[in-house]
Motif scaffolding. Structure first.
Motif, PDB file in Angstrom:
ATOM      1  N   ALA A  17      18.183 -16.931  18.442  1.00 46.30           N
ATOM      2  CA  ALA A  17      18.115 -17.753  19.648  1.00 46.30           C
ATOM      3  C   ALA A  17      16.934 -18.722  19.570  1.00 46.30           C
ATOM      4  O   ALA A  17      16.042 -18.559  18.729  1.00 46.30           O
ATOM      5  CB  ALA A  17      17.971 -16.842  20.869  1.00 46.30           C
ATOM      6  N   PRO A  18      16.909 -19.736  20.420  1.00 47.50           N
ATOM      7  CA  PRO A  18      15.833 -20.726  20.376  1.00 47.50           C
ATOM      8  C   PRO A  18      14.424 -20.146  20.455  1.00 47.50           C
ATOM      9  O   PRO A  18      13.488 -20.704  19.881  1.00 47.50           O
ATOM     10  CB  PRO A  18      16.134 -21.613  21.589  1.00 47.50           C
ATOM     11  CG  PRO A  18      17.622 -21.527  21.740  1.00 47.50           C
ATOM     12  CD  PRO A  18      17.967 -20.116  21.380  1.00 47.50           C
ATOM     13  N   ASP A  19      14.262 -19.001  21.121  1.00 46.97           N
ATOM     14  CA  ASP A  19      12.928 -18.403  21.223  1.00 46.97           C
ATOM     15  C   ASP A  19      12.686 -17.330  20.167  1.00 46.97           C
ATOM     16  O   ASP A  19      11.694 -16.609  20.219  1.00 46.97           O
ATOM     17  CB  ASP A  19      12.693 -17.832  22.615  1.00 46.97           C
ATOM     18  CG  ASP A  19      13.643 -16.682  22.958  1.00 46.97           C
ATOM     19  OD1 ASP A  19      14.528 -16.372  22.130  1.00 46.97           O
ATOM     20  OD2 ASP A  19      13.494 -16.097  24.051  1.00 46.97           O
ATOM     21  N   GLY A  20      13.597 -17.223  19.191  1.00 51.93           N
ATOM     22  CA  GLY A  20      13.408 -16.293  18.079  1.00 51.93           C
ATOM     23  C   GLY A  20      14.058 -14.941  18.238  1.00 51.93           C
ATOM     24  O   GLY A  20      14.057 -14.143  17.293  1.00 51.93           O
ATOM     25  N   LEU A  21      14.657 -14.651  19.395  1.00 52.52           N
ATOM     26  CA  LEU A  21      15.307 -13.359  19.606  1.00 52.52           C
ATOM     27  C   LEU A  21      16.620 -13.306  18.821  1.00 52.52           C
ATOM     28  O   LEU A  21      17.330 -14.303  18.712  1.00 52.52           O
ATOM     29  CB  LEU A  21      15.587 -13.154  21.093  1.00 52.52           C
ATOM     30  CG  LEU A  21      15.840 -11.721  21.546  1.00 52.52           C
ATOM     31  CD1 LEU A  21      14.534 -10.946  21.578  1.00 52.52           C
ATOM     32  CD2 LEU A  21      16.477 -11.709  22.933  1.00 52.52           C
ATOM     33  N   SER A  22      16.936 -12.141  18.271  1.00 57.31           N
ATOM     34  CA  SER A  22      18.152 -11.976  17.483  1.00 57.31           C
ATOM     35  C   SER A  22      19.304 -11.528  18.379  1.00 57.31           C
ATOM     36  O   SER A  22      19.178 -10.558  19.139  1.00 57.31           O
ATOM     37  CB  SER A  22      17.934 -10.937  16.373  1.00 57.31           C
ATOM     38  OG  SER A  22      19.118 -10.728  15.645  1.00 57.31           O
ATOM     39  N   LEU A  23      20.437 -12.238  18.279  1.00 57.06           N
ATOM     40  CA  LEU A  23      21.636 -11.905  19.041  1.00 57.06           C
ATOM     41  C   LEU A  23      22.720 -11.413  18.091  1.00 57.06           C
ATOM     42  O   LEU A  23      22.976 -12.022  17.050  1.00 57.06           O
ATOM     43  CB  LEU A  23      22.150 -13.132  19.789  1.00 57.06           C
ATOM     44  CG  LEU A  23      21.194 -13.824  20.757  1.00 57.06           C
ATOM     45  CD1 LEU A  23      21.880 -15.034  21.391  1.00 57.06           C
ATOM     46  CD2 LEU A  23      20.687 -12.868  21.819  1.00 57.06           C
ATOM     47  N   ALA A  24      23.361 -10.303  18.451  1.00 57.69           N
ATOM     48  CA  ALA A  24      24.460  -9.760  17.648  1.00 57.69           C
ATOM     49  C   ALA A  24      25.723 -10.545  17.946  1.00 57.69           C
ATOM     50  O   ALA A  24      26.124 -10.701  19.105  1.00 57.69           O
ATOM     51  CB  ALA A  24      24.661  -8.285  17.968  1.00 57.69           C
ATOM     52  N   VAL A  25      26.356 -11.059  16.879  1.00 60.22           N
ATOM     53  CA  VAL A  25      27.547 -11.910  17.007  1.00 60.22           C
ATOM     54  C   VAL A  25      28.682 -11.302  16.194  1.00 60.22           C
ATOM     55  O   VAL A  25      28.468 -10.767  15.112  1.00 60.22           O
ATOM     56  CB  VAL A  25      27.251 -13.343  16.506  1.00 60.22           C
ATOM     57  CG1 VAL A  25      28.507 -14.203  16.552  1.00 60.22           C
ATOM     58  CG2 VAL A  25      26.138 -13.971  17.335  1.00 60.22           C
TER      59      VAL A  25
END
Length: 296
Positions: A17-25
């Motif tokens: 994500a833009p702030d560096g958080l990882s999103l599971a896709v």
């Protein structure tokens, strides 16, 4: 057309994500097919879409679903300070990263995020169309209160999966079968004390309590600015969307298409998956940019 199993092979990825958080896709379907991007509701995960994404992938679309921050396998905000703007930027960035502008299919919270992005007059819209699943920019407070009551319940967790299954069955009495232990594995996390707790970060509840109502006027204004083909699918038994909120939405966005599913509650895709899939397939197939030969 290839078989369902061939199209439904899942690829699990991570999006930063833009702030560096990882999103599971999660992605299924042909890599060169038009993209349907699924955004789940508050307290859900990408698994809420599995029954639909497998069918729609087999019908010729590429289906992309993800866990919102603080949900499922996605990262949690370290200081516990979640804000609606973070979720909006996550969705905008993920949509913009697709090979072609996707059709956004958003349920509940996911739909509200879609409205915010699609109705932003200051920035390019990364979607080609918008499908809202049992959500309108003004919602019924009793239905939202019921959701929050469920999410606040059992802060000490559950001793076993059977206890969790009983809690879900009480919350979703319209469903015939209980969730199996295998299904619950993805929704629960075992703590250091050995007890099972829901997958979401409890700090998320502050987003709804502190920002939900405050953002309602902005969402109503955003709806007026939407210039995309838009579908609203509502549940006839929903306690979050009502005839009143649907009428208001259709006045704000008179070009939208509305489909009502009589026997479904707010958990529409789970209550009436076949009807949900049919509504999405009919809507997307009718879009000007849908390639010839795509079938339902």
């Amino acid at each position: 057309m290839d078989s369902l199993n061939a199209h439904a092979a899942l690829q699990t990825q991570h999006f930063i994500a833009p702030d560096g958080l990882s999103l599971a896709v999660e992605r299924c379907g042909a890599a060169d097919a038009p993209v349907l991007l699924f955004a789940h509701g508050f307290g859900q995960t990408r698994q809420a879409w599995r029954g639909a994404t497998h069918k729609l992938a087999a019908a010729g679309w590429q289906c992309v679903s993800f866990d919102a921050r603080g949900h499922g396998d996605s990262g949690r905000v370290a200081d516990g300070r979640y804000h609606l703007a973070q979720f909006i930027e996550d969705l905008r960035a993920l949509a913009a990263a697709q090979p072609t502008p996707p059709v956004l299919i958003g349920a509940s919270m996911g739909g509200l995020l879609g409205i915010a992005v699609a109705g932003d007059a200051q920035r390019p819209v990364p979607f080609s169309a918008l499908a809202l699943i049992d959500i309108t920019p003004r919602w019924e407070p009793t239905g939202v209160a019921r959701i929050l009551e469920f999410m606040r319940a059992h802060p000490q967790g559950f001793a076993d999966y059977e206890a969790a299954a009983q809690a879900v069955a009480a919350y979703l009495p319209q469903r015939g079968a209980r969730k199996s232990e295998a299904r619950l594995h993805a929704l629960l996390r075992r703590g250091d004390d050995g007890r099972l707790r829901w997958h979401w970060d409890p700090a998320l509840l502050d987003v709804v309590e502190h920002e939900g109502r405050a953002q309602q006027q902005a969402l109503l204004d955003a709806t007026r600015r939407i210039r995309l083909p838009t579908l609203l699918v509502s549940g006839g038994l929903s306690d979050v969307v009502s005839a009143t909120t649907v009428d208001e939405f259709m006045q704000l966005l008179p070009g939208a298409v509305h489909v009502n599913v009589p026997g479904a509650t707010h958990m529409l895709a789970g209550d009436a998956n076949d009807a949900f899939v049919a509504a999405i397939a009919d809507f997307v197939r009718a879009l000007p940019r849908t390639p010839a030969g795509v079938e339902s």
